[in-house]
Write a protein that holds these residues in place. Structure first.
Motif, short mmCIF file in Angstrom:
data_model
loop_
_atom_site.label_atom_id
_atom_site.label_comp_id
_atom_site.label_asym_id
_atom_site.label_seq_id
_atom_site.Cartn_x
_atom_site.Cartn_y
_atom_site.Cartn_z
N ASN A 26 0.83 -1.21 0.00
CA ASN A 26 0.00 0.00 0.00
C ASN A 26 0.86 1.26 0.00
OD1 ASN A 26 -2.37 -1.48 -0.03
ND2 ASN A 26 -2.56 -1.50 2.20
N GLY A 27 1.96 1.26 0.75
CA GLY A 27 2.86 2.41 0.76
C GLY A 27 3.49 2.64 -0.60
N ALA A 28 3.90 1.55 -1.25
CA ALA A 28 4.51 1.67 -2.57
C ALA A 28 3.49 2.17 -3.59
CB ALA A 28 5.07 0.31 -3.01
N ARG A 29 2.27 1.70 -3.48
CA ARG A 29 1.21 2.15 -4.41
C ARG A 29 0.97 3.66 -4.25
NH1 ARG A 29 -3.10 -0.27 -7.15
NH2 ARG A 29 -2.44 -2.28 -6.33
N LYS A 30 0.89 4.14 -2.99
CA LYS A 30 0.68 5.57 -2.75
C LYS A 30 1.85 6.39 -3.28
CE LYS A 30 -2.22 5.02 1.34
NZ LYS A 30 -2.30 5.20 2.80
N LEU A 31 3.07 5.91 -3.08
CA LEU A 31 4.25 6.62 -3.56
C LEU A 31 4.26 6.70 -5.08
CD1 LEU A 31 6.94 7.95 -2.79
CD2 LEU A 31 7.98 5.70 -2.91
N MET A 32 3.92 5.61 -5.74
CA MET A 32 3.88 5.59 -7.20
C MET A 32 2.80 6.53 -7.74
SD MET A 32 6.18 3.52 -8.49
CE MET A 32 5.55 2.96 -10.04
N MET A 33 1.63 6.54 -7.10
CA MET A 33 0.56 7.43 -7.56
C MET A 33 0.95 8.89 -7.37
SD MET A 33 -1.70 5.58 -8.92
CE MET A 33 -2.97 6.79 -9.13
N SER A 34 1.60 9.20 -6.26
CA SER A 34 2.05 10.57 -6.02
C SER A 34 3.09 11.00 -7.05
CB SER A 34 2.63 10.67 -4.61
OG SER A 34 3.17 11.93 -4.38
N ALA A 35 4.03 10.12 -7.34
CA ALA A 35 5.06 10.43 -8.34
C ALA A 35 4.44 10.60 -9.72
CB ALA A 35 6.12 9.32 -8.36
N LEU A 36 3.46 9.78 -10.05
CA LEU A 36 2.81 9.89 -11.36
C LEU A 36 2.06 11.21 -11.49
CD1 LEU A 36 2.10 8.58 -14.05
CD2 LEU A 36 0.16 7.49 -12.92
N LYS A 37 1.37 11.63 -10.42
CA LYS A 37 0.66 12.90 -10.46
C LYS A 37 1.62 14.07 -10.64
CE LYS A 37 -3.30 11.48 -7.69
NZ LYS A 37 -3.99 11.60 -6.40
N GLU A 38 2.74 14.05 -9.94
CA GLU A 38 3.73 15.12 -10.08
C GLU A 38 4.35 15.13 -11.47
OE1 GLU A 38 4.41 17.65 -8.00
OE2 GLU A 38 2.73 16.85 -6.85
N TRP A 39 4.61 13.94 -12.00
CA TRP A 39 5.18 13.84 -13.34
C TRP A 39 4.21 14.41 -14.38
CZ3 TRP A 39 3.77 10.70 -17.62
CH2 TRP A 39 4.71 10.72 -18.66
N ARG A 40 2.93 14.12 -14.20
CA ARG A 40 1.93 14.66 -15.13
C ARG A 40 1.89 16.18 -15.06
NH1 ARG A 40 -3.15 10.52 -14.44
NH2 ARG A 40 -2.27 8.82 -15.68
N LYS A 41 2.01 16.73 -13.85
CA LYS A 41 2.03 18.19 -13.71
C LYS A 41 3.22 18.78 -14.46
CE LYS A 41 -0.11 18.48 -9.15
NZ LYS A 41 0.14 18.83 -7.74
N LEU A 42 4.40 18.19 -14.25
CA LEU A 42 5.60 18.69 -14.91
C LEU A 42 5.52 18.52 -16.42
CD1 LEU A 42 8.36 17.38 -12.50
CD2 LEU A 42 7.57 19.72 -12.76
N ASP A 43 4.97 17.38 -16.86
CA ASP A 43 4.85 17.13 -18.29
C ASP A 43 3.93 18.15 -18.92
OD1 ASP A 43 5.40 15.64 -20.64
OD2 ASP A 43 3.43 14.71 -20.48
N GLY A 44 2.85 18.49 -18.25
CA GLY A 44 1.92 19.48 -18.77
C GLY A 44 2.56 20.86 -18.84
N GLN A 45 3.39 21.21 -17.86
CA GLN A 45 4.05 22.50 -17.86
C GLN A 45 5.07 22.60 -18.97
OE1 GLN A 45 5.65 22.94 -13.94
NE2 GLN A 45 3.67 23.34 -13.00
N ASN A 46 5.74 21.51 -19.28
CA ASN A 46 6.75 21.52 -20.33
C ASN A 46 6.14 21.65 -21.72
OD1 ASN A 46 8.79 21.29 -18.49
ND2 ASN A 46 8.91 19.07 -18.62
#
Length: 53
Positions: A26-46
């Motif tokens: 469960n901790g790994a799943r939450k960490l991966m989802m958080s990283a994916l959301k941040e990556w999407r934000k950065l990808d959108g900004q780029n």
């Protein structure tokens, strides 16, 4: 005479008899989802057009 050595694997989203494994999963799943959301934000900004001027 045939013997099989196929082991059944637990259902990934099902109940696990090991609470520590569930906690880590469960901790790994939450960490991966958080990283994916941040990556999407950065990808959108780029992909935004750069201001002219």
């Amino acid at each position: 005479m045939s013997q099989t050595t196929i082991a059944t694997l637990p259902e990934p989203s099902g109940f696990s008899p090991d609470q520590l494994t569930d906690l880590i999963h469960n901790g790994a799943r939450k960490l991966m989802m958080s990283a994916l959301k941040e990556w999407r934000k950065l990808d959108g900004q780029n992909r935004l057009p750069k201001p002219i001027g």
